[in-house]
Design an enzyme around this catalytic site. Structure first.
Site, PDB file in Angstrom:
ATOM      1  N   ASN A  93       0.840  -1.183   0.000  1.00 20.53           N
ATOM      2  CA  ASN A  93       0.000   0.000   0.000  1.00 20.53           C
ATOM      3  C   ASN A  93       0.879   1.239   0.000  1.00 20.53           C
ATOM      4  OD1 ASN A  93      -2.040   2.112   1.366  1.00 20.53           O
ATOM      5  ND2 ASN A  93      -3.200   0.431   0.482  1.00 20.53           N
ATOM      6  N   GLU A 144     -11.592   0.742  -6.388  1.00 22.93           N
ATOM      7  CA  GLU A 144     -10.389   1.083  -7.147  1.00 22.93           C
ATOM      8  C   GLU A 144      -9.433  -0.100  -7.257  1.00 22.93           C
ATOM      9  OE1 GLU A 144      -8.438   4.304  -5.200  1.00 22.93           O
ATOM     10  OE2 GLU A 144      -8.345   3.291  -3.260  1.00 22.93           O
TER      11      GLU A 144
END
Length: 699
Positions: free
Chosen positions: A191, A505
């Site tokens: 991330n 997303e």
């Protein structure tokens, strides 16, 4: 608002009094509190079945004796409360707030410090918090650890994501509690900003199921001026302990009496659907802080977003390696030719929104600075005021207004928080001057100042500051990458949306697990609505961007269902207009489904497998049903007995076709219409990764 309060004060001064009990209003839950050798301990049961076994309470504080033991029970105050209140927006027209309360006042022998543990027991679970009245022996103090325990009664099945100080954007893992340690490494995916802290640390809201069919959910409510709570598992004894997010120097929270912590919540039921319908999180928050809420309106929107997420277009105007605001002359640079937020392209989205009845158009990448915004230790990134040369703000503002549509603002802070706060007043005033009333804010990347975390006290205070400041300008906030919600939208209803989880997303970054949307309502949505951005009709991302071979793990029919199952007063039709134009018969459901509800039912539910919701449109007799399914083909059987008896309705059913499959045939769907009544029973097949949506309209 209807409200009844009954108070009973019990003065228990005897040194022999070490315990107290509290029942829920319906008598099914029993809370027991004890002092065991001066240590506060609680346990919770439901109809005689243990939910939480004996668990310790307390806090550790810096340079002081910990508030974990050496206590005497001074006093117990009991009361009952019952009110019905109306949310500004929500899943119900009215919400009942009914609980029995017990405030246990404890005094630490050596230090003379007073700590109150306040318990509220509802018909669906428990909330409790620590309170510290004003006192000479405790004024300013620093929390270095919270020792709150949640002792499990066995090796439960859990739906969990890794404990992390900076992100919740993980797929969920389903496992036994004892397996968390061994699965943690694979559960942690990359991330933009992440700080996992333990092999057995997980995040709330945590959903569990016992072997004897008891569903348990652990979370927190009213997170204000305190650090976000995670859970650290002692997997030898099956005991969770609170784990707070630290600041840059390792402290957890800075307190000044009188003060209190957020509520810790335990929701439990023998029916999975009851977890989804619980309003404990909202009820533990304060009533609305605003006298005038007429400016707060749910929104259905489209946006110049998915083409950038998929890589078809860019946020940036050019390809310079670095830019400096106030110094880079954009009129002299060569555009990259892929900038999405240009006037002509935005007008296409405005036209589409106006044609199909959407309220707003989100435009990201409209403002200068996107060339080198990400991953840099750069404080002055955006000014939130200056558009790129190809984004004619006044022209687009007026064009949107002429079409009966508004533009939605985007404020990406790049986690340069002090920079955002410096510009916030001007940025919000700029919105007011240009007919914007809603903003999507973002906090991508590591927090600046360096060392702070997304979920620490410093950032928790900032997120609320931004919401309160926005209210001064009558602006609604949809915060992405912020701390996960804890029901604050009751108090501050202009907090109309949050992301704070792995959203749509990621379907363009390799895909979410097929069971993802069957878990999120049991976890992330327990604290408040999510801007999940559903509505993806083209699952093969390479057809949008040939350089992106990702595949959305969902059928088209399930994308329709998410507008019902993933509750939010802020719903986006996220795909490109050209993809909707290819399936206009299915797009009809997205146009028809409302974002305001009077009632909500759970018709079927099992975490990780399936969820079927029915919701009643606000101010009408119309109902909408949505079903999200995991990777296993299933048959859904529902009754429409929630409809008004004696009335006929026109039902339009959008379902997976017989050969639909989220991997091999995701766009195979069928639409059927039939007349239904309250006596109707429906049997509908759900494909792997599929689902269905139904509109039920009064005839």
């Amino acid at each position: 608002m209807k409200k009844w309060t009954v108070t009973l004060v019990m003065m228990l001064w005897s040194v022999w009094m070490y315990s107290a009990e509290l029942q829920s209003p319906d008598g099914r839950f029993l809370l027991q509190f004890n002092l065991e050798d001066g240590i506060p301990v609680y346990q919770l049961s439901l109809e005689g079945q243990k939910v939480i076994d004996k668990s310790r309470l307390g806090l550790e504080i810096k340079d002081m004796k910990p508030l974990t033991g050496d206590f005497k029970l001074v006093r117990v105050d009991e009361s009952s409360f019952d009110e019905t209140w109306e949310p500004v927006w929500g899943e119900f027209k009215e919400i009942r707030n009914h609980y029995n309360e017990m405030a246990v006042t404890l005094k630490q022998d050596e230090t003379e410090r007073i700590m109150v543990v306040r318990f509220r027991l509802f018909n669906d679970g428990l909330g409790f918090r620590y309170e510290f009245p004003q006192q000479d022996s405790l004024t300013y103090f620093v929390v270095t650890d919270e020792k709150t325990q949640f002792a499990m009664t066995g090796d439960h099945t859990a739906w969990w994501i890794p404990g992390d100080y900076d992100t919740q954007e993980y797929d969920y893992t389903t496992s036994r509690l004892s397996e968390i340690r061994y699965l943690m490494k694979d559960a942690i995916s990359p991330n933009a900003s992440q700080t996992p802290f333990s092999d057995t640390g997980v995040q709330t809201a945590l959903m569990m199921k016992t072997d004897d069919e008891l569903y348990i959910n652990l979370h927190e409510a009213a997170l204000i001026n305190y650090s976000c709570m995670h859970l650290e598992l002692d997997d030898k004894n099956m005991i969770f302990e609170a784990h707070l997010t630290p600041d840059a120097i390792g402290n957890m929270a800075y307190m000044q009496t009188p003060t209190h912590t957020p509520w810790r919540t335990v929701i439990a039921s023998k029916n999975a659907g009851d977890i989804l319908l619980s309003n404990i999180t909202l009820n533990l928050n304060e009533p609305c802080a605003y006298d005038d809420v007429s400016w707060i309106k749910p929104i259905k929107y489209v946006g110049v977003w998915w083409e950038m997420i998929t890589g078809k277009s860019t946020w940036s105007y050019c390809d310079l390696p670095s830019v400096k605001l106030g110094e880079t002359d954009y009129s002299k640079v060569t555009p990259n030719g892929r900038h999405a937020a240009n006037t002509a392209n935005v007008k296409k989205y405005i036209d589409f929104a106006a044609q199909h009845g959407f309220d707003q158009v989100l435009v990201e990448g409209w403002n200068i600075g996107w060339e080198d915004w990400f991953g840099k230790s750069k404080e002055y990134v955006f000014d939130f005021l200056t558009p790129y040369p190809d984004f004619h703000l006044e022209e687009l503002r007026d064009y949107a207004k002429s079409k009966g549509v508004r533009l939605m603002m985007h404020h990406e802070t790049s986690s340069s928080v002090r920079n955002y706060e410096r510009h916030m007043d001007k940025a919000y005033q700029f919105m007011v001057d240009n007919n914007y009333n809603a903003v999507k804010s973002g906090y991508v990347g590591d927090i600046i100042p360096r060392g702070e975390h997304h979920y620490g006290q410093w950032m928790v205070d900032h997120y609320l500051y931004a919401v309160k400041k926005a209210a001064q300008y009558k602006i609604m906030v949809n915060a992405h990458e912020a701390v996960r919600p804890t029901g604050l939208c009751r108090t501050y209803p202009n907090l109309i949306g949050n992301e704070s989880a792995r959203g749509t997303e990621f379907e363009a970054f390799g895909g979410n697990k097929p069971d993802h949307t069957t878990i999120l309502p049991f976890t992330r949505l327990i604290g408040g609505p999510m801007d999940y951005t559903p509505g993806i009709f083209e699952q093969d991302i390479s057809k949008i961007n040939p350089d992106n071979d990702s595949h959305a793990n969902t059928t088209l029919a399930r994308q329709l269902a998410l507008y019902v199952t993933m509750y939010s007063p802020l719903q986006m039709a996220a795909d490109l207009p050209e993809n909707y134009n290819r399936f206009m018969d299915a797009f009809r459901f997205i146009k028809d489904v409302p974002v305001e509800w009077d009632d909500t039912k759970v018709l079927e539910a099992e975490p990780g497998d399936y969820i079927t919701y029915a919701r009643k449109e606000k101010g009408t007799g119309n109902w909408f049903v949505g079903r999200t399914n995991d990777e296993v083909a299933r048959v859904s059987k529902i009754r429409l007995d929630f409809l008004e008896p004696g009335k006929k309705y026109e039902a339009t059913i959008y379902s997976d076709a017989k050969d639909a499959h989220y991997k091999t045939n995701p766009q195979a769907y069928e639409i059927k219409q039939r007349v239904v009544t309250s006596k109707t029973k429906l049997t509908i097949k759900c494909a792997p990764g599929g689902g269905y949506a139904i509109s039920i309209i009064e005839k």
